[in-house]
Scaffold this motif. Structure first.
Motif, mmCIF file in Angstrom:
data_model
loop_
_atom_site.group_PDB
_atom_site.id
_atom_site.type_symbol
_atom_site.label_atom_id
_atom_site.label_comp_id
_atom_site.label_asym_id
_atom_site.label_seq_id
_atom_site.Cartn_x
_atom_site.Cartn_y
_atom_site.Cartn_z
ATOM 1 N N GLN A 130 0.811 -1.131 0.021
ATOM 2 C CA GLN A 130 -0.071 0.103 0.198
ATOM 3 C C GLN A 130 0.700 1.251 0.088
ATOM 4 O OE1 GLN A 130 -2.042 0.618 3.792
ATOM 5 N NE2 GLN A 130 -3.794 1.535 2.441
ATOM 6 N N PRO A 131 0.300 2.237 -0.640
ATOM 7 C CA PRO A 131 1.133 3.542 -0.391
ATOM 8 C C PRO A 131 1.497 4.055 0.920
ATOM 9 C CG PRO A 131 -0.578 3.910 -2.237
ATOM 10 C CD PRO A 131 -0.888 2.561 -1.510
ATOM 11 N N LEU A 132 2.634 4.698 1.288
ATOM 12 C CA LEU A 132 2.642 4.914 2.726
ATOM 13 C C LEU A 132 1.918 6.324 2.867
ATOM 14 C CD1 LEU A 132 6.555 4.141 2.668
ATOM 15 C CD2 LEU A 132 4.950 2.826 3.672
ATOM 16 N N HIS A 133 1.616 6.349 4.184
ATOM 17 C CA HIS A 133 0.627 7.538 4.300
ATOM 18 C C HIS A 133 0.624 7.776 5.762
ATOM 19 C CE1 HIS A 133 -1.867 3.744 4.646
ATOM 20 N NE2 HIS A 133 -2.531 4.603 5.370
ATOM 21 N N ARG A 134 0.066 9.197 6.091
ATOM 22 C CA ARG A 134 -0.201 9.324 7.561
ATOM 23 C C ARG A 134 -1.691 9.257 7.801
ATOM 24 N NH1 ARG A 134 4.092 14.380 8.204
ATOM 25 N NH2 ARG A 134 5.291 13.254 9.711
ATOM 26 N N ASP A 135 -2.292 8.723 8.655
ATOM 27 C CA ASP A 135 -3.674 8.646 8.804
ATOM 28 C C ASP A 135 -4.391 9.944 9.296
ATOM 29 O OD1 ASP A 135 -4.117 5.771 8.247
ATOM 30 O OD2 ASP A 135 -3.816 4.933 10.142
ATOM 31 N N ASP A 136 -3.442 10.705 9.987
ATOM 32 C CA ASP A 136 -4.027 11.936 10.246
ATOM 33 C C ASP A 136 -4.303 13.226 9.423
ATOM 34 O OD1 ASP A 136 -1.448 12.553 10.035
ATOM 35 O OD2 ASP A 136 -1.175 13.231 12.163
ATOM 36 N N ALA A 137 -3.722 12.219 8.095
ATOM 37 C CA ALA A 137 -4.142 13.373 6.775
ATOM 38 C C ALA A 137 -5.584 13.507 6.633
ATOM 39 C CB ALA A 137 -3.324 12.727 5.631
ATOM 40 N N MET A 138 -6.318 12.483 7.118
ATOM 41 C CA MET A 138 -7.617 12.602 6.815
ATOM 42 C C MET A 138 -8.157 14.038 7.449
ATOM 43 S SD MET A 138 -10.487 10.844 5.877
ATOM 44 C CE MET A 138 -9.618 9.447 5.555
ATOM 45 N N HIS A 139 -7.696 14.615 8.668
ATOM 46 C CA HIS A 139 -7.861 15.848 9.243
ATOM 47 C C HIS A 139 -7.136 16.955 8.591
ATOM 48 C CE1 HIS A 139 -9.930 13.024 11.968
ATOM 49 N NE2 HIS A 139 -10.993 13.628 11.761
ATOM 50 N N LEU A 140 -6.234 16.820 7.568
ATOM 51 C CA LEU A 140 -5.247 17.752 7.338
ATOM 52 C C LEU A 140 -4.432 18.138 8.235
ATOM 53 C CD1 LEU A 140 -7.908 19.727 4.716
ATOM 54 C CD2 LEU A 140 -6.294 17.843 4.063
ATOM 55 N N TRP A 141 -4.006 17.233 9.173
ATOM 56 C CA TRP A 141 -2.998 17.741 10.432
ATOM 57 C C TRP A 141 -1.898 17.927 9.875
ATOM 58 C CZ3 TRP A 141 -5.802 18.622 14.410
ATOM 59 C CH2 TRP A 141 -5.255 18.712 15.672
ATOM 60 N N ARG A 142 -1.189 19.078 10.721
ATOM 61 C CA ARG A 142 0.088 19.387 10.311
ATOM 62 C C ARG A 142 1.195 18.990 11.309
ATOM 63 N NH1 ARG A 142 0.223 20.324 5.684
ATOM 64 N NH2 ARG A 142 -1.167 18.687 5.858
ATOM 65 N N HIS A 143 2.448 18.859 10.786
ATOM 66 C CA HIS A 143 3.429 18.320 11.796
ATOM 67 C C HIS A 143 4.858 19.087 11.375
ATOM 68 C CE1 HIS A 143 0.748 15.210 9.973
ATOM 69 N NE2 HIS A 143 0.971 14.553 11.201
ATOM 70 N N PRO A 144 5.668 19.160 12.389
ATOM 71 C CA PRO A 144 5.361 18.285 14.011
ATOM 72 C C PRO A 144 4.195 19.118 14.788
ATOM 73 C CG PRO A 144 7.459 19.630 13.891
ATOM 74 C CD PRO A 144 6.743 19.630 12.470
ATOM 75 N N GLY A 145 3.967 18.361 15.692
ATOM 76 C CA GLY A 145 2.890 18.880 16.545
ATOM 77 C C GLY A 145 2.102 17.816 17.379
ATOM 78 N N PRO A 146 1.255 18.213 18.316
ATOM 79 C CA PRO A 146 0.588 17.178 19.106
ATOM 80 C C PRO A 146 -0.061 16.137 18.359
ATOM 81 C CG PRO A 146 -0.506 19.394 19.426
ATOM 82 C CD PRO A 146 0.802 19.595 18.614
ATOM 83 N N PRO A 147 -0.267 15.094 18.558
ATOM 84 C CA PRO A 147 -1.163 14.051 18.076
ATOM 85 C C PRO A 147 -2.614 14.233 18.204
ATOM 86 C CG PRO A 147 -0.453 12.895 19.776
ATOM 87 C CD PRO A 147 0.027 14.453 19.696
ATOM 88 N N CYS A 148 -3.416 13.909 17.097
ATOM 89 C CA CYS A 148 -4.848 13.970 16.955
ATOM 90 C C CYS A 148 -5.457 12.530 17.011
ATOM 91 C CB CYS A 148 -5.393 14.846 16.067
ATOM 92 S SG CYS A 148 -5.305 14.287 14.263
ATOM 93 N N ARG A 149 -4.710 11.576 16.724
ATOM 94 C CA ARG A 149 -5.176 10.310 16.451
ATOM 95 C C ARG A 149 -4.055 9.137 17.282
ATOM 96 N NH1 ARG A 149 -7.425 7.425 11.142
ATOM 97 N NH2 ARG A 149 -9.221 8.591 11.860
ATOM 98 N N ASP A 224 -9.803 9.500 17.913
ATOM 99 C CA ASP A 224 -9.483 10.650 17.490
ATOM 100 C C ASP A 224 -9.838 11.568 18.675
ATOM 101 O OD1 ASP A 224 -8.270 10.273 15.105
ATOM 102 O OD2 ASP A 224 -10.254 10.757 13.907
ATOM 103 N N LEU A 225 -9.376 12.911 18.693
ATOM 104 C CA LEU A 225 -9.865 14.110 19.568
ATOM 105 C C LEU A 225 -11.305 14.112 19.196
ATOM 106 C CD1 LEU A 225 -6.939 16.421 19.110
ATOM 107 C CD2 LEU A 225 -7.659 15.308 21.103
ATOM 108 N N GLY A 226 -12.132 14.337 20.431
ATOM 109 C CA GLY A 226 -13.360 14.623 20.297
ATOM 110 C C GLY A 226 -13.865 16.025 19.527
ATOM 111 N N ASN A 227 -12.894 16.710 19.154
ATOM 112 C CA ASN A 227 -13.383 18.002 18.588
ATOM 113 C C ASN A 227 -13.217 18.018 17.160
ATOM 114 O OD1 ASN A 227 -10.603 17.975 19.008
ATOM 115 N ND2 ASN A 227 -10.382 20.306 18.964
ATOM 116 N N LEU A 228 -13.039 16.723 16.460
ATOM 117 C CA LEU A 228 -12.737 16.543 15.142
ATOM 118 C C LEU A 228 -13.926 15.741 14.538
ATOM 119 C CD1 LEU A 228 -8.932 15.545 14.993
ATOM 120 C CD2 LEU A 228 -10.034 17.753 14.633
ATOM 121 N N ARG A 229 -13.987 15.874 13.397
ATOM 122 C CA ARG A 229 -15.234 14.844 12.877
ATOM 123 C C ARG A 229 -14.707 13.244 12.822
ATOM 124 N NH1 ARG A 229 -19.399 15.468 7.822
ATOM 125 N NH2 ARG A 229 -20.400 13.305 7.939
ATOM 126 N N GLN A 230 -15.675 12.419 13.281
ATOM 127 C CA GLN A 230 -15.140 11.029 12.934
ATOM 128 C C GLN A 230 -15.197 10.473 11.662
ATOM 129 O OE1 GLN A 230 -18.640 10.309 15.670
ATOM 130 N NE2 GLN A 230 -17.761 8.869 16.810
#
Length: 293
Positions: A130-149, A224-230
């Protein structure tokens, strides 16, 4: 790093969190007991067998996927999400206090967490990487920074380098968003059935190639954080009748909860009350204190 760190169910939460923060991945052996593993296989196996293959290369054209797992196996999925190292690590990593000003009052607020995604996966012989990916890309999360998932991959059959064990790039949760991943940097999550791989959403990973004659079965869940859409709409995936059979903690993890300071409310109140009352009853119920005050 030649292989990922393996820990036992008795390993302290402090140690599990330390490994996750350092390496971005850890394998918990004997994550579920034999009864839970057998129950998951029985509950989810027929659905996976009947499922069609994915049409996209990203999802795998020789890979089958099945969602709505709390509807399909509520008892055994409850055991998975309440496993202390998984739930405990998610709370420790994600529920970081923040603050806001309401007038001249400085308020500290800690977000909730929620089940965002559930999926059973069968990688059949002949499936490529499978293509390598980050799962928090679903929320357009930026890095580095605290995790959301925080995500989990439960091995329902043995994971080997040959049958498609998940490929992980250790430490990639520390990378910025300009560095691209490469397969040469990956480590396969080799583990026996019943074990689970945990990783935060910023870690690059992907399913491995299955060059054997047998399918590789697994199950994935994300907090995920509760303030993000599931990612998976749990309100549609899990009927209210099924939600009523679950422990309150799991009901709230599925989204029947209010994330501070007030996300997800119904009639300005905790949506969990709707499991016991009608919307009409809730509308005339005396309001509690405003969560922002």
């Amino acid at each position: 790093m030649a292989e990922l760190t393996h820990v036992a169910p008795a390993t302290s939460l402090d140690d599990v969190v330390e490994i996750l923060e350092r390496d971005g991945a850890v394998i918990v052996e004997d994550f579920v007991d034999a009864e839970t593993l057998a129950g998951l296989r029985a509950d989810l196996g027929p659905g996976l067998e009947a499922a069609g293959y994915s049409e996209s290369g990203y999802d795998g054209q020789k890979t089958k996927r099945l969602s709505s797992l709390f509807q399909r196996s509520p008892r055994h999925m409850t055991s998975v999400v309440l496993q202390p190292q998984f739930l405990g690590a998610a709370r420790r990593l994600l529920q970081q206090p923040t603050h806001m000003w309401i007038g001249k009052v400085r308020m500290e607020v800690t977000p909730s967490i929620q089940v965002s995604f559930t999926q059973a996966i069968r990688i059949d012989p002949g499936q490529g990487r499978q293509p390598l990916h980050r799962d928090d890309a679903m929320h357009l999360w930026r890095h580095p920074g605290p995790p959301c998932r925080l995500q989990l991959m439960l091995a329902m059959t043995d994971f080997t380098s040959a049958n498609g064990a998940t490929l992980v790039i250790p430490g990639s949760h520390h990378w910025d968003d300009e560095r691209a991943p490469a397969y040469a940097e990956t480590v396969p999550a080799v583990m026996p059935a019943g074990s689970a791989l945990l990783w935060p959403g910023g870690v690059y990973h992907g399913g491995g190639a299955n060059t054997t004659d047998s399918p590789r079965h697994s199950l994935s869940v994300a907090f995920d954080l509760g303030n993000l859409r599931q990612e998976e709409n749990q309100y549609l995936a899990v009927p209210r009748e099924t939600v009523l059979t679950l422990p309150e903690e799991v009901q709230r993890l599925l989204g029947w909860d209010r994330c501070p300071p007030g996300l997800g409310q119904v009639e300005t109140q905790d949506p969990h009350l709707l499991l016991e009352q009608t919307l009409e009853e809730l509308a005339v119920r005396p309001r509690g204190a405003n969560p922002l005050m």
